[in-house]
Design an enzyme around this catalytic site. Structure first.
Site, PDB file in Angstrom:
ATOM      1  N   ASP A  90      12.672  -2.353 -10.585  1.00 26.43           N
ATOM      2  CA  ASP A  90      12.128  -1.631  -9.434  1.00 26.43           C
ATOM      3  C   ASP A  90      12.420  -2.404  -8.150  1.00 26.43           C
ATOM      4  O   ASP A  90      11.539  -2.637  -7.324  1.00 26.43           O
ATOM      5  CB  ASP A  90      10.610  -1.417  -9.617  1.00 26.43           C
ATOM      6  CG  ASP A  90      10.040  -0.458  -8.571  1.00 26.43           C
ATOM      7  OD1 ASP A  90      10.831   0.276  -7.935  1.00 26.43           O
ATOM      8  OD2 ASP A  90       8.813  -0.449  -8.388  1.00 26.43           O
ATOM      9  N   LYS A  98      -4.743  -9.687  -4.925  1.00 26.96           N
ATOM     10  CA  LYS A  98      -4.736  -8.256  -5.213  1.00 26.96           C
ATOM     11  C   LYS A  98      -5.938  -7.921  -6.072  1.00 26.96           C
ATOM     12  O   LYS A  98      -6.127  -8.488  -7.146  1.00 26.96           O
ATOM     13  CB  LYS A  98      -3.445  -7.880  -5.940  1.00 26.96           C
ATOM     14  CG  LYS A  98      -3.198  -6.384  -6.001  1.00 26.96           C
ATOM     15  CD  LYS A  98      -2.086  -6.042  -6.979  1.00 26.96           C
ATOM     16  CE  LYS A  98      -0.760  -5.905  -6.305  1.00 26.96           C
ATOM     17  NZ  LYS A  98       0.261  -5.280  -7.173  1.00 26.96           N
ATOM     18  N   GLY A 103      -3.060  -1.139  -2.712  1.00 27.97           N
ATOM     19  CA  GLY A 103      -2.260  -0.821  -3.896  1.00 27.97           C
ATOM     20  C   GLY A 103      -2.923   0.273  -4.704  1.00 27.97           C
ATOM     21  O   GLY A 103      -3.935   0.838  -4.287  1.00 27.97           O
ATOM     22  N   ALA A 104      -2.340   0.551  -5.856  1.00 25.72           N
ATOM     23  CA  ALA A 104      -2.841   1.644  -6.685  1.00 25.72           C
ATOM     24  C   ALA A 104      -4.264   1.385  -7.172  1.00 25.72           C
ATOM     25  O   ALA A 104      -5.049   2.307  -7.340  1.00 25.72           O
ATOM     26  CB  ALA A 104      -1.899   1.840  -7.865  1.00 25.72           C
ATOM     27  N   TYR A 105      -4.611   0.126  -7.403  1.00 30.08           N
ATOM     28  CA  TYR A 105      -5.914  -0.173  -7.983  1.00 30.08           C
ATOM     29  C   TYR A 105      -6.889  -0.822  -7.012  1.00 30.08           C
ATOM     30  O   TYR A 105      -8.018  -1.122  -7.361  1.00 30.08           O
ATOM     31  CB  TYR A 105      -5.757  -1.084  -9.201  1.00 30.08           C
ATOM     32  CG  TYR A 105      -5.146  -0.366 -10.370  1.00 30.08           C
ATOM     33  CD1 TYR A 105      -5.941   0.464 -11.167  1.00 30.08           C
ATOM     34  CD2 TYR A 105      -3.808  -0.491 -10.668  1.00 30.08           C
ATOM     35  CE1 TYR A 105      -5.387   1.137 -12.240  1.00 30.08           C
ATOM     36  CE2 TYR A 105      -3.254   0.176 -11.744  1.00 30.08           C
ATOM     37  CZ  TYR A 105      -4.047   0.986 -12.525  1.00 30.08           C
ATOM     38  OH  TYR A 105      -3.501   1.659 -13.583  1.00 30.08           O
ATOM     39  N   GLY A 106      -6.465  -1.082  -5.824  1.00 31.68           N
ATOM     40  CA  GLY A 106      -7.376  -1.723  -4.872  1.00 31.68           C
ATOM     41  C   GLY A 106      -6.595  -2.336  -3.730  1.00 31.68           C
ATOM     42  O   GLY A 106      -5.405  -2.080  -3.551  1.00 31.68           O
ATOM     43  N   VAL A 107      -7.288  -3.146  -2.985  1.00 30.49           N
ATOM     44  CA  VAL A 107      -6.670  -3.701  -1.779  1.00 30.49           C
ATOM     45  C   VAL A 107      -6.022  -5.058  -2.055  1.00 30.49           C
ATOM     46  O   VAL A 107      -6.285  -5.696  -3.068  1.00 30.49           O
ATOM     47  CB  VAL A 107      -7.722  -3.873  -0.663  1.00 30.49           C
ATOM     48  CG1 VAL A 107      -8.274  -2.534  -0.229  1.00 30.49           C
ATOM     49  CG2 VAL A 107      -8.844  -4.800  -1.118  1.00 30.49           C
ATOM     50  N   VAL A 108      -5.155  -5.441  -1.136  1.00 28.97           N
ATOM     51  CA  VAL A 108      -4.595  -6.795  -1.176  1.00 28.97           C
ATOM     52  C   VAL A 108      -5.185  -7.545   0.016  1.00 28.97           C
ATOM     53  O   VAL A 108      -5.078  -7.090   1.149  1.00 28.97           O
ATOM     54  CB  VAL A 108      -3.055  -6.776  -1.073  1.00 28.97           C
ATOM     55  CG1 VAL A 108      -2.508  -8.207  -1.107  1.00 28.97           C
ATOM     56  CG2 VAL A 108      -2.447  -5.956  -2.201  1.00 28.97           C
ATOM     57  N   GLY A 162      -3.075  -4.854   2.653  1.00 32.79           N
ATOM     58  CA  GLY A 162      -2.416  -3.716   2.026  1.00 32.79           C
ATOM     59  C   GLY A 162      -3.313  -3.027   1.029  1.00 32.79           C
ATOM     60  O   GLY A 162      -4.394  -3.513   0.690  1.00 32.79           O
TER      61      GLY A 162
HETATM   62  N1  LIG Z   1       1.945 -11.920  -1.926  1.00 36.09           N
HETATM   63  C1  LIG Z   1       1.953 -11.122  -0.866  1.00 36.09           C
HETATM   64  N2  LIG Z   1       2.152 -11.619   0.361  1.00 36.09           N
HETATM   65  C2  LIG Z   1       2.180 -10.810   1.432  1.00 36.09           C
HETATM   66  N3  LIG Z   1       2.015  -9.476   1.376  1.00 36.09           N
HETATM   67  C3  LIG Z   1       1.811  -8.919   0.179  1.00 36.09           C
HETATM   68  C4  LIG Z   1       1.762  -9.704  -1.002  1.00 36.09           C
HETATM   69  N4  LIG Z   1       1.555  -8.878  -2.042  1.00 36.09           N
HETATM   70  C5  LIG Z   1       1.468  -7.639  -1.550  1.00 36.09           C
HETATM   71  N5  LIG Z   1       1.622  -7.652  -0.209  1.00 36.09           N
HETATM   72  C6  LIG Z   1       1.607  -6.491   0.657  1.00 36.09           C
HETATM   73  O1  LIG Z   1       0.463  -5.724   0.344  1.00 36.09           O
HETATM   74  C7  LIG Z   1       0.795  -4.362   0.229  1.00 36.09           C
HETATM   75  C8  LIG Z   1       0.286  -3.778  -1.045  1.00 36.09           C
HETATM   76  O2  LIG Z   1       0.791  -4.538  -2.125  1.00 36.09           O
HETATM   77  P1  LIG Z   1       0.815  -3.978  -3.589  1.00 36.09           P
HETATM   78  O3  LIG Z   1       1.599  -4.906  -4.461  1.00 36.09           O
HETATM   79  O4  LIG Z   1      -0.536  -3.641  -4.023  1.00 36.09           O
HETATM   80  O5  LIG Z   1       1.573  -2.683  -3.288  1.00 36.09           O
HETATM   81  P2  LIG Z   1       1.999  -1.610  -4.262  1.00 36.09           P
HETATM   82  O6  LIG Z   1       3.181  -2.106  -5.007  1.00 36.09           O
HETATM   83  O7  LIG Z   1       2.163  -0.431  -3.424  1.00 36.09           O
HETATM   84  O8  LIG Z   1       0.749  -1.425  -5.172  1.00 36.09           O
HETATM   85  P3  LIG Z   1       0.774  -1.178  -6.685  1.00 36.09           P
HETATM   86  O9  LIG Z   1       1.506  -2.359  -7.289  1.00 36.09           O
HETATM   87  O10 LIG Z   1      -0.648  -1.150  -7.039  1.00 36.09           O
HETATM   88  O11 LIG Z   1       1.473   0.108  -6.834  1.00 36.09           O
HETATM   89  C9  LIG Z   1       2.290  -4.270   0.350  1.00 36.09           C
HETATM   90  O12 LIG Z   1       2.553  -3.670   1.575  1.00 36.09           O
HETATM   91  C10 LIG Z   1       2.834  -5.657   0.359  1.00 36.09           C
HETATM   92  O13 LIG Z   1       3.781  -5.802   1.370  1.00 36.09           O
END
Ligand SMILES: Nc1ncnc2c1ncn2[C@@H]1O[C@H](COP(=O)(O)OP(=O)(O)OP(=O)(O)O)[C@@H](O)[C@H]1O
Length: 801
Positions: free
Chosen positions: A641, A533, A498-503, A496
């Site tokens: 949220d 993350k 996110g706002a600051y990088g990849v997961v 995935g």
């Molecule tokens: N612990 C995890 N296990 C499985 N998938 C995850 C996990 N954490 C995040 N993901 C997946 O990775 C993607 C990005 O996660 P992230 O939390 O960065 O998203 P975001 O909430 O959009 O980002 P941000 O918090 O930076 O705004 C999401 O689609 C989420 O489903």
């Protein structure tokens, strides 16, 4: 008149009470001019909420960490004032309404609304789980011992080698459960999954970002079965199957290879080599599968089984494990959705190619090199959490009695100070006298935010600022700290953005010598998987915001993931936040990995049956969600949220709440009173109406309850309830308010059908109690869990009282 909108990913609005900086400002003098204290007379006035553009998908900006304000406390823990935090970066400054609530409740902050970035859709599918008994402890591999330590029992079957041998055996629950046959009404009105065939089929499509799709909605009070509902009905009447007693993949004996606790921990003790199928209590009758839809099965004895698919990246990993030639490969989901592996990249690099003469291939090579660099950065990152390193060090020491541990030939040389703190030349968690003197008395020992978090906040803030200024954490040059690679393994791919990088997902072999049970994350029996993350500062002007964001997100998540006092049970429904590591200017948050992805992906999966979940499946998820939220509330934190994107799953249906970036601490350990919030937070369709009332303070726990209600409706309807709970902006919400005022009922709730009339009625009662636009009349999460509907809900997790 349903909204035919398919749920679209929403990023959240802002943040409530900023933790890290507020505490830093309160208890520790900061070098940063941004931590200026203001007296209440200087409190800035919260700017009015931006109006929500009609028909637009407006998201709250994820600048939760920017609403920083310092607070002062009296010795009795009472909140005296909120001092606005003034960032050097004007764009990151949030003003706070600091008026004290009459009854001692003070508002905390005001968020801003802003347009969210689109979210990347991960490639997520569904997988499998199983039902079983109530008090009998059966849990999935990684959670085998959670039932003991966390007070839960995961009712489960199949899946990994650690599972029960008789995975399909239905165990008799201690609570009175009537046969599902009796529950089902097959006369055509029983299992309507709430959809209405009189309407055109509402194929869920990702709506245009800014469209509401209300024009396609038709209203009807005469519900009939949707295609999915028809399918459900059909499956009930004809598609029965028989659950097998023995699953060859899940031999009990095989679990002994992995040093994971036996699946059944209650009842008779038995050696790991003993097959549980020999035990009388598991010699159960075959149970008929009476519903089988989208990998969700319900059996005639009332148990159900989730069968959520694992992400492709995990299946891929499992395939690679069988093929040693590519066993160390790492994969990345490319922009086209294709998975690229490191093996492929290496092959490209090593092979001679004419294309190497051309610029484009240089580009590719550069990209490959930077990917390798990224991985190196990750693998060499060091934990910022001393206790995390300490715990690994201790475990390593157990392996090597000389006091020197050796992993992959590398030596560690740590010393412990008298108080057990790790002494390796780094800043420890020692409290300064200033801090000691300024911490008020603890009046709320359950709070997630206490002195431990305070110390962590101070340490992290300092280290993060150091890291961002390019200063590496000072360590003794001779000391080799256990790095990321040793603790969390190698990256196997990206899931995935996110706002600051990849997961990313990282994996390393399961090591019975150092991996204590309960395992903190998902394991397939051979490997342990972690979600990582990456947090990288993209704009140098936003250092403060970035630092606060990391600190807040990590502190709240980490705090909720651990027990605070003896006997404290950690909720199985909160995603475990394991570690925070640093390598230069990049930070890595290590989390429990959920291989089945998020609820959003589940609701938008491709299915011939539509997108809604079966009501029994949705009920199970709702119960888990409520338990997780209750746990947060019990610890002084509201999520603020809650939405499908922030709800993750394990293959067996175990639900995990994640993303605490917008969570609000409404009560710390030093506070007797609940702090109210002001300003909207979260993603519009899930935001409670009181949040939009300018200047109004609201109880953040009750907005969580509203969001849970919306999430539930989204699960059983497969689409949004409404786009936003504002009469002026949303005709659906307006009609809801109108109908409730005039007729005391809402047609959507009236039309929703459960598997029988009893559950239909009980659920409807609760829905009306949730969707009270006056929060004072709204049911609390606690009360909701006590409702007859929830009490009758069969859940995969059995919660001990
Ligand atoms: N612990 C995890 N296990 C499985 N998938 C995850 C996990 N954490 C995040 N993901 C997946 O990775 C993607 C990005 O996660 P992230 O939390 O960065 O998203 P975001 O909430 O959009 O980002 P941000 O918090 O930076 O705004 C999401 O689609 C989420 O489903």
């Amino acid at each position: 008149m349903h909204t035919s909108e398919r749920p679209s990913r929403h990023s959240s609005v802002k943040r409530s009470r900023s933790l890290s900086e507020s505490f830093k400002g309160l208890f520790k003098s900061s070098n940063n001019s941004t931590s200026n204290h203001l007296h209440s007379s200087e409190k800035p006035v919260r700017p009015p909420l931006p109006s929500v553009p009609s028909g637009e998908e407006v998201q709250t900006r994820r600048n939760t960490t920017t609403s920083m304000f310092n607070q002062q406390y009296r010795d009795d823990g009472r909140h005296l004032s909120n001092n606005a935090f003034q960032s050097k970066n004007p764009t990151s400054t949030l003003h706070v309404n600091t008026t004290m609530h009459q009854n001692g409740v003070s508002p905390l902050q005001s968020p801003l609304l802003s347009v969210a970035k689109p979210h990347h859709l991960p490639n997520i599918a569904k997988l499998s789980l199983s039902p079983s008994s109530g008090s009998d402890v059966i849990s999935q591999d990684s959670y085998a011992s959670e039932s003991n330590d966390e007070g839960i029992t995961l009712i489960n079957k199949k899946e990994t080698p650690n599972y029960s041998p008789s995975t399909d055996t239905k165990l008799v629950e201690e609570v009175n459960i009537s046969s599902i046959d009796a529950m089902l009404e097959t006369n055509g009105k029983g299992t309507n999954n709430n959809n209405n065939t009189s309407e055109p089929e509402r194929t869920l499509r990702r709506p245009h970002r800014n469209s509401i799709g209300g024009d396609k909605i038709r209203r009807s009070r005469h519900g009939s079965l949707s295609r999915r509902s028809q399918s459900l009905k059909k499956s009930m009447s004809s598609n029965s199957c028989t659950s097998s007693l023995n699953n060859s993949n899940a031999s009990f004996a095989s679990s002994s290879n992995t040093n994971i606790k036996p699946i059944y921990s209650k009842g008779r003790k038995h050696a790991e080599s003993v097959s549980a199928s020999n035990l009388t209590k598991y010699m159960e009758m075959e149970s008929k599968c009476i519903i089988n839809v989208d990998n969700f099965k319900v059996f005639s004895n009332g148990y159900h089984q989730h069968n959520l698919k694992k992400m492709a990246i995990i299946s891929n990993e499992e395939r690679r494990a069988l093929s040693p030639t590519v066993s160390n490969a790492s994969v990345t989901i490319g922009s086209d959705g294709e998975i690229e592996s490191d093996a492929m990249l290496q092959k490209q690099k090593s092979g001679f190619s004419l294309s190497g003469l051309f610029k484009s291939s240089h580009g590719k090579e550069n990209a490959n090199n930077s990917a390798v660099e990224e991985n190196n950065k990750l693998e060499n990152a060091l934990s910022l959490i001393p206790t995390q390193r300490l715990s690994l060090y201790k475990r390593l020491n157990q392996m090597n009695e000389q006091g020197h541990s050796n992993v992959d030939g590398e030596e560690y040389d740590y010393q412990y100070s008298n108080d057990g703190e790790l002494n390796n030349g780094e800043t420890s968690f020692e409290e300064s006298d200033d801090i000691k003197n300024s911490i008020p008395k603890v009046v709320n020992p359950n709070a997630a935010v206490s002195s431990e978090e305070l110390k962590l906040i101070n340490t992290l803030s300092e280290k993060i600022h150091h890291g961002l200024r390019g200063k590496l954490t000072k360590v003794n040059a001779d000391v080799k700290l256990p790095c990321f690679l040793e603790q969390y393994g190698k990256s196997i791919g990206t899931i995935g953005h996110g706002a600051y990088g990849v997961v990313k997902v990282c994996a390393r072999p399961l090591n019975p010598n150092i991996d204590e049970t309960p395992l903190q994350t998902f394991s397939n029996g051979q490997k342990l998987f972690f979600a990582v993350k990456e947090l990288k500062l993209k704009n140098a002007t936003q250092t403060e915001k970035f630092s606060t964001r990391i600190t807040s997100e990590f502190i709240i998540g980490h705090s909720l993931s651990r027990s605070h006092k003896k006997g404290d049970r950690v909720s199985p429904n909160i995603l475990k936040i394991i570690d925070l590591l640093e390598n230069n200017d990049t930070f890595f948050e290590v989390m429990e990995f959920c291989p089945s992805g998020d609820l959003y992906s589940l609701l938008t999966r491709k299915s011939k049956n539509g997108t809604a979940l079966h009501p029994l499946e949705a009920d199970c998820f709702m119960k888990q969600l409520l338990h997780g939220v209750k746990y947060m509330h019990d610890h002084g934190v509201a999520h603020c949220d809650l939405k499908p994107e922030n709800i993750l799953f394990h293959p067996d249906g175990l639900l995990k709440i994640c993303d605490f970036g917008t969570s609000c601490v409404f009560q710390t350990a030093w506070e007797k009173h609940v702090h109210f919030q002001s300003g909207a937070m979260g993603s519009e369709p899930y935001v409670a109406p009181e949040e939009f009332i300018s200047g109004k303070e609201y109880d953040p726990r009750l907005v969580d309850c509203w969001s849970c209600g919306v999430v539930y409706c989204t699960m059983v309807m497969g689409h949004y309830l409404w786009k936003i709970a504002l009469k002026d902006k949303d005709s659906l919400y307006k009609s809801f308010v109108q109908e409730m005022t005039d007729e005391k009922e809402f047609y959507i709730f009236e039309e929703l059908r459960h598997v029988n009339s009893d559950l239909t009625r009980l659920r409807k009662i609760v829905l009306y109690k949730i969707f009270q636009w006056n929060p004072e009349k709204r049911i609390t999460v606690d009360q909701l869990l006590q409702s007859s509907w929830m009490k009758k809900t069969r859940c995969c997790v059995v919660y001990k009282k």
